[in-house]
Design a protein around this motif. Structure first.
Motif, PDB file in Angstrom:
ATOM      1  N   THR A   3       1.878  80.135  56.459  1.00  0.00           N
ATOM      2  CA  THR A   3       1.832  81.202  57.449  1.00  0.00           C
ATOM      3  C   THR A   3       0.445  81.834  57.521  1.00  0.00           C
ATOM      4  OG1 THR A   3       2.749  83.345  58.118  1.00  0.00           O
ATOM      5  CG2 THR A   3       2.736  82.871  55.752  1.00  0.00           C
ATOM      6  N   ALA A   4      -0.029  81.993  58.740  1.00  0.00           N
ATOM      7  CA  ALA A   4      -1.316  82.646  58.958  1.00  0.00           C
ATOM      8  C   ALA A   4      -1.158  84.141  59.185  1.00  0.00           C
ATOM      9  CB  ALA A   4      -2.025  82.013  60.150  1.00  0.00           C
ATOM     10  N   THR A   5       0.037  84.560  59.565  1.00  0.00           N
ATOM     11  CA  THR A   5       0.277  85.959  59.925  1.00  0.00           C
ATOM     12  C   THR A   5       1.006  86.742  58.845  1.00  0.00           C
ATOM     13  OG1 THR A   5       2.409  85.458  60.965  1.00  0.00           O
ATOM     14  CG2 THR A   5       0.424  85.318  62.360  1.00  0.00           C
ATOM     15  N   GLY A   6       1.743  86.052  57.974  1.00  0.00           N
ATOM     16  CA  GLY A   6       2.546  86.745  56.981  1.00  0.00           C
ATOM     17  C   GLY A   6       3.772  87.410  57.571  1.00  0.00           C
ATOM     18  N   TYR A   7       4.161  86.989  58.770  1.00  0.00           N
ATOM     19  CA  TYR A   7       5.311  87.596  59.458  1.00  0.00           C
ATOM     20  C   TYR A   7       6.593  86.882  59.038  1.00  0.00           C
ATOM     21  CZ  TYR A   7       8.313  89.040  63.340  1.00  0.00           C
ATOM     22  OH  TYR A   7       9.347  89.528  64.106  1.00  0.00           O
ATOM     23  N   LEU A   8       7.567  87.643  58.601  1.00  0.00           N
ATOM     24  CA  LEU A   8       8.816  87.063  58.101  1.00  0.00           C
ATOM     25  C   LEU A   8       9.519  86.235  59.168  1.00  0.00           C
ATOM     26  CD1 LEU A   8      10.817  86.843  55.727  1.00  0.00           C
ATOM     27  CD2 LEU A   8      11.893  88.952  56.563  1.00  0.00           C
ATOM     28  N   GLY A   9       9.473  86.675  60.422  1.00  0.00           N
ATOM     29  CA  GLY A   9      10.139  85.935  61.482  1.00  0.00           C
ATOM     30  C   GLY A   9       9.611  84.526  61.654  1.00  0.00           C
ATOM     31  N   GLY A  10       8.355  84.296  61.298  1.00  0.00           N
ATOM     32  CA  GLY A  10       7.776  82.971  61.391  1.00  0.00           C
ATOM     33  C   GLY A  10       8.287  81.993  60.355  1.00  0.00           C
TER      34      GLY A  10
END
Length: 271
Positions: free
Chosen positions: A121-128
């Motif tokens: 993950t590049a964003t650290g967003y859980l939804g990803g």
């Protein structure tokens, strides 16, 4: 079949509060359309966003409650129809679907593949990480068991390199946005039972309020055509996520009605 309507009201990696505000409106529209009352899981939260692992830790109690609820529904042969706040709730629902209905194909309508892992993950967003967890690509603590052959991406057009590699290698099937996508979807589903996940950002930006705006998305007509195709299969369940309220009219039910009208073939399939 017994339709079981659920409203997941909690916070799971939210960037903002707009999905938590929209989900009860969606649940009310589904209550009216299905003539059933919703069971509410979780409570609306207002903490600021943080890292994916901390978001998962904080949401874990409500996600485990959601998983137990789904396990009960599916063990009784009920058909869950669920209004979710964010896609990350699929970390709880899909492993149960895979356990109780290993024959079912998860049809994932989403502008994003959500196939990243904590390492990619590049964003650290859980939804990803929402679909990769149930596929066993990392350990969410909520289970896995979904086979890659039982996962189909639909309308996905914003893929990170590691996600694109999964599609290019044939590990994950993708039905892209296009004039023949309903026909293509019918072919790849091949009559198998379906569990349908719909992230509202699969639609073209501006169709309904969403957090992400990825161009060249599906129209409501295309979504309806695809759900009409899927309604010819056994519909194991449906979950709708990522609808947000419009700041200009935060109490409007109109966006929720647009989505429910488009997916109505799946709802009629239950009755």
């Amino acid at each position: 079949m017994t339709v079981a309507l659920t409203h997941f009201a909690g916070r799971v990696g939210d960037h903002n509060d707009r999905a938590m505000a929209a989900t009860p409106l969606l649940a009310k529209v589904l209550e009216k359309r299905l003539s059933v009352s919703a069971t509410v899981i979780g409570q609306r939260g207002s903490r600021p966003p943080t890292t994916w692992d901390e978001e998962l830790r904080l949401a874990a109690p409500e996600l485990r409650e959601m998983a137990a609820h789904y396990d009960d529904l599916l063990s009784r042969g009920a058909t869950p129809v669920t209004a979710l706040s964010r896609c990350a709730v699929a970390l709880a629902t899909l492993p149960v679907v895979a356990k109780r209905r290993p024959d079912a194909v998860v049809v994932w309508f989403d502008a994003h593949a959500d196939l990243n892992t904590p390492l990619t993950t590049a964003t650290g967003y859980l939804g990803g990480l929402a679909l990769s967890g149930p596929l066993g690509m990392w350990d969410s603590g909520l289970g896995a068991g979904l086979a890659t052959t039982n996962a189909i991406l639909v309308g996905t057009r914003d893929l990170d390199p590691a996600e694109q590699e999964l599609v290019d290698s044939g590990s994950i099937t993708l039905v892209p946005v296009g004039s023949n996508m309903a026909t293509d979807l019918r072919r790849v589903v091949a009559g198998r039972p379906v569990y349908v996940h719909i992230d509202c950002d699969v639609l073209d930006p501006g169709t309904v309020p969403t957090d992400y705006h990825v161009p060249f998305g599906m129209t409501l007509v295309q979504l309806n055509a695809c759900t009409t195709v899927l309604a010819h299969s056994e519909v194991v369940g449906v979950e709708i996520a990522e609808l947000e309220v419009d700041d200009a009219d935060s109490h409007s039910y109109r966006p929720a009605w647009k989505i429910v009208d488009a997916v109505e073939p799946l709802l009629l399939a239950h009755g």
